[in-house]
Motif scaffolding. Structure first.
Motif, PDB file in Angstrom:
ATOM      1  N   ALA A   1       0.849  -1.183   0.000  1.00 44.20           N
ATOM      2  CA  ALA A   1       0.000   0.000   0.000  1.00 44.20           C
ATOM      3  C   ALA A   1       0.890   1.241   0.000  1.00 44.20           C
ATOM      4  CB  ALA A   1      -0.899  -0.011   1.230  1.00 44.20           C
ATOM      5  N   GLY A   2       0.389   2.327  -0.507  1.00 43.41           N
ATOM      6  CA  GLY A   2       1.182   3.559  -0.515  1.00 43.41           C
ATOM      7  C   GLY A   2       1.479   4.034  -1.924  1.00 43.41           C
ATOM      8  N   GLU A   3       2.066   5.200  -1.980  1.00 43.41           N
ATOM      9  CA  GLU A   3       2.303   5.893  -3.249  1.00 43.41           C
ATOM     10  C   GLU A   3       3.358   5.199  -4.107  1.00 43.41           C
ATOM     11  OE1 GLU A   3       2.378   9.695  -5.622  1.00 43.41           O
ATOM     12  OE2 GLU A   3       0.909   8.481  -4.541  1.00 43.41           O
ATOM     13  N   ARG A   4       4.455   4.802  -3.462  1.00 43.63           N
ATOM     14  CA  ARG A   4       5.560   4.198  -4.212  1.00 43.63           C
ATOM     15  C   ARG A   4       5.280   2.750  -4.532  1.00 43.63           C
ATOM     16  NH1 ARG A   4      10.983   4.579  -1.320  1.00 43.63           N
ATOM     17  NH2 ARG A   4      11.648   3.685  -3.286  1.00 43.63           N
ATOM     18  N   TYR A   5       5.871   2.296  -5.637  1.00 46.21           N
ATOM     19  CA  TYR A   5       5.727   0.885  -5.978  1.00 46.21           C
ATOM     20  C   TYR A   5       6.729   0.077  -5.169  1.00 46.21           C
ATOM     21  CZ  TYR A   5       5.502  -3.448  -8.594  1.00 46.21           C
ATOM     22  OH  TYR A   5       5.350  -4.761  -8.936  1.00 46.21           O
TER      23      TYR A   5
ATOM     24  N   LYS B   1      -3.428  -4.835  -3.939  1.00 40.24           N
ATOM     25  CA  LYS B   1      -2.826  -4.108  -5.057  1.00 40.24           C
ATOM     26  C   LYS B   1      -2.062  -5.066  -5.946  1.00 40.24           C
ATOM     27  CE  LYS B   1      -1.441   0.670  -4.606  1.00 40.24           C
ATOM     28  NZ  LYS B   1      -0.364   1.513  -4.119  1.00 40.24           N
ATOM     29  N   LEU B   2      -2.326  -5.005  -7.233  1.00 42.28           N
ATOM     30  CA  LEU B   2      -1.643  -5.898  -8.163  1.00 42.28           C
ATOM     31  C   LEU B   2      -0.185  -5.515  -8.325  1.00 42.28           C
ATOM     32  CD1 LEU B   2      -4.114  -6.392 -11.139  1.00 42.28           C
ATOM     33  CD2 LEU B   2      -3.955  -7.636  -8.987  1.00 42.28           C
ATOM     34  N   LEU B   3       0.604  -6.499  -8.715  1.00 39.51           N
ATOM     35  CA  LEU B   3       1.998  -6.248  -9.068  1.00 39.51           C
ATOM     36  C   LEU B   3       2.025  -5.743 -10.501  1.00 39.51           C
ATOM     37  CD1 LEU B   3       3.265  -9.630  -7.680  1.00 39.51           C
ATOM     38  CD2 LEU B   3       3.718  -7.400  -6.658  1.00 39.51           C
ATOM     39  N   GLY B   4       3.151  -5.235 -10.928  1.00 43.80           N
ATOM     40  CA  GLY B   4       3.271  -4.789 -12.315  1.00 43.80           C
ATOM     41  C   GLY B   4       3.547  -5.966 -13.237  1.00 43.80           C
ATOM     42  N   ASP B   5       2.701  -6.984 -13.179  1.00 40.88           N
ATOM     43  CA  ASP B   5       2.950  -8.211 -13.923  1.00 40.88           C
ATOM     44  C   ASP B   5       1.725  -8.528 -14.793  1.00 40.88           C
ATOM     45  OD1 ASP B   5       3.416 -10.757 -14.846  1.00 40.88           O
ATOM     46  OD2 ASP B   5       3.891 -11.617 -12.897  1.00 40.88           O
TER      47      ASP B   5
ATOM     48  N   LEU C   1      -8.199  -4.665 -14.573  1.00 39.55           N
ATOM     49  CA  LEU C   1      -7.016  -5.273 -13.961  1.00 39.55           C
ATOM     50  C   LEU C   1      -5.806  -5.188 -14.891  1.00 39.55           C
ATOM     51  CD1 LEU C   1      -8.418  -8.409 -12.080  1.00 39.55           C
ATOM     52  CD2 LEU C   1      -8.005  -6.116 -11.218  1.00 39.55           C
ATOM     53  N   ALA C   2      -6.049  -5.339 -16.198  1.00 38.63           N
ATOM     54  CA  ALA C   2      -4.939  -5.253 -17.159  1.00 38.63           C
ATOM     55  C   ALA C   2      -4.327  -3.853 -17.117  1.00 38.63           C
ATOM     56  CB  ALA C   2      -5.432  -5.595 -18.564  1.00 38.63           C
ATOM     57  N   LEU C   3      -5.201  -2.850 -17.045  1.00 39.25           N
ATOM     58  CA  LEU C   3      -4.733  -1.468 -16.992  1.00 39.25           C
ATOM     59  C   LEU C   3      -3.961  -1.208 -15.705  1.00 39.25           C
ATOM     60  CD1 LEU C   3      -5.157   1.015 -18.847  1.00 39.25           C
ATOM     61  CD2 LEU C   3      -6.938   1.754 -17.258  1.00 39.25           C
TER      62      LEU C   3
ATOM     63  N   GLN D   1       1.040  -0.196 -12.886  1.00 42.17           N
ATOM     64  CA  GLN D   1       1.977  -0.580 -11.822  1.00 42.17           C
ATOM     65  C   GLN D   1       3.360  -0.861 -12.409  1.00 42.17           C
ATOM     66  OE1 GLN D   1       1.027   0.291  -8.914  1.00 42.17           O
ATOM     67  NE2 GLN D   1       0.674  -1.604  -7.807  1.00 42.17           N
ATOM     68  N   LYS D   2       3.372  -1.466 -13.585  1.00 40.89           N
ATOM     69  CA  LYS D   2       4.640  -1.788 -14.230  1.00 40.89           C
ATOM     70  C   LYS D   2       5.373  -0.501 -14.621  1.00 40.89           C
ATOM     71  CE  LYS D   2       6.326  -4.357 -18.206  1.00 40.89           C
ATOM     72  NZ  LYS D   2       5.854  -5.211 -19.306  1.00 40.89           N
ATOM     73  N   ILE D   3       4.609   0.439 -15.154  1.00 40.25           N
ATOM     74  CA  ILE D   3       5.214   1.722 -15.539  1.00 40.25           C
ATOM     75  C   ILE D   3       5.799   2.409 -14.309  1.00 40.25           C
ATOM     76  CG2 ILE D   3       4.688   4.044 -16.415  1.00 40.25           C
ATOM     77  CD1 ILE D   3       2.589   2.611 -18.261  1.00 40.25           C
TER      78      ILE D   3
END
Ligand SMILES: Nc1nc2c(ncn2[C@@H]2O[C@H](COP(=O)(O)OP(=O)(O)OP(=O)(O)O)[C@@H](O)[C@H]2O)c(=O)[nH]1
Ligand SMILES: [Mg+2]
Ligand SMILES: [Zn+2]
Length: 325
Positions: free
Chosen positions: A69-73, A231-235, A288-290, A295-297
């Motif tokens: 959780a939070g602003e940063r990935y 929160k999803l991962l950038g995957d 979810l794809a978006l 998240q990846k970006i």
């Protein structure tokens, strides 16, 4: 030994016979969030100045992660050395196929098998089992159960999956019945459970830390606190795996880069029109794809900034934005 619980000042470890408190070597604590000790880890533990100390971790398999959780990935480990994730969702007011889907997405792409347990089957159903079957087409029928978690004769349907050598983690929102399931399988009220609110069926976050217990069946089970945010991962692969029905329909779209919007010859929209794909499922797939993509970006941008500015300045920058963490 195995790490069975984590506290601010150390961990609880079990050697198969005895439960002990242990400190964690500073060098392990200072590792990245993904490499720090976590519940479910197997660890080398030694005695230093009369105290048990976790010295090193063994290689992991079946790691469950989410974005913190939070602003940063940042990647956060939920549990390690997991074979099965039991996603619990009540068939009361808190029932949500979308939430189940989100948990399934987190589990995808790992060696962990996902099971979905719809709890409170003694009080509710109202077609929810059918709805879950319909909206979660990727889930094998034997991996979707509706149970009364308070009773052994119902919960025991999970036992064949929890044999010796297996570790399962129980996931789901607060009040779903994770600790109730843990206690029933354990045959004793070890974990505290709490009543849910009348108004919306939500729990009150009774469980506050992850706890691994050993079941009489020989398997291990990790009870967890209900996550406030999944929160999803950038995957993007995780999303693709969970929605492989849509992905394979898309192979028949006229345009290779079809966005399944208003393009002619879209096989995905055709399936919605024909009633073989639910519109709700398609919308959720887009969402979810978006989310995975953004998240990846975020992760990539952060990585670049870290390279350029260094970790310290990045932290300063996020402080300036007034968003800690
Ligand atoms: N009738 C019925 N009640 C259940 C069932 N499973 C859980 N409950 C009740 O639901 C409430 C919440 O259960 P808990 O086990 O504390 O829920 P939890 O998922 O551990 O919640 P947190 O620890 O807050 O994350 C308790 O009052 C349980 O008795 C079930 O299958 N049937
Ligand atoms: Mg609980
Ligand atoms: Zn299309």
């Amino acid at each position: 030994m195995r790490i069975v619980a984590q506290h601010r000042d150390g961990v609880e470890v079990h050697d198969g016979n005895r439960l002990m408190r242990a400190r964690v070597l500073p060098k392990l604590k200072s590792r990245s969030s993904e490499e720090r000790p976590c519940v479910g880890d197997f660890a080398f533990v030694g005695v230093r100045a009369g105290e048990q100390v976790v010295l090193e971790l063994l290689p992991r398999h079946g790691v469950l992660r989410r974005a913190a959780a939070g602003e940063r990935y940042a990647v956060q480990l939920l549990a390690s050395n997991i074979d099965i994730a039991i996603i619990v969702c009540g068939m009361d007011r808190d029932f949500s196929v979308k939430r189940i889907q989100r948990y399934l997405t987190l589990v995808a792409g790992s060696d962990i098998e996902a099971m979905v347990v719809l709890s409170k089957a003694d009080q509710h159903d109202g077609g929810k089992l059918q709805e879950a079957r319909r909206e979660l087409p990727g889930l094998a029928p034997e991996n979707l159960l509706a149970l009364d978690l308070r009773h052994e004769n119902s919960a025991r349907q999970l036992l064949p999956r929890l044999a010796r050598g297996t570790t399962a983690v129980v996931l789901g929102s607060s009040g779903a019945g994770k600790s109730t399931l843990t206690n029933t399988l354990l045959g004793q009220a070890l974990q505290r459970t709490g009543a849910t609110r009348q108004s919306d069926g939500r729990g009150r976050h009774t469980t506050v830390h992850r706890q691994l217990v050993r079941l009489p069946s020989g398997g291990c089970l990790i009870d967890t606190p209900g996550l406030r945010e999944i929160k999803l991962l950038g995957d993007e692969e995780q999303v693709a795996e969970c929605f492989d029905d849509i992905e394979s329909m898309a192979a028949n779209c006229r345009f290779r880069d079809c966005a399944h919007g208003f393009e002619p010859g879209c096989a995905v929209r055709a399936s919605v029109a024909a009633g073989t794909l639910s519109e709700v499922r398609l919308e959720h797939y887009f969402k979810l794809a978006l989310e995975a993509q953004s998240q990846k970006i975020k992760a990539v941008v952060q990585e670049r900034m870290r390279g350029r500015l260094g970790d310290k300045m990045l932290k300063e920058a996020s402080k300036l934005r007034g968003k800690p963490r």
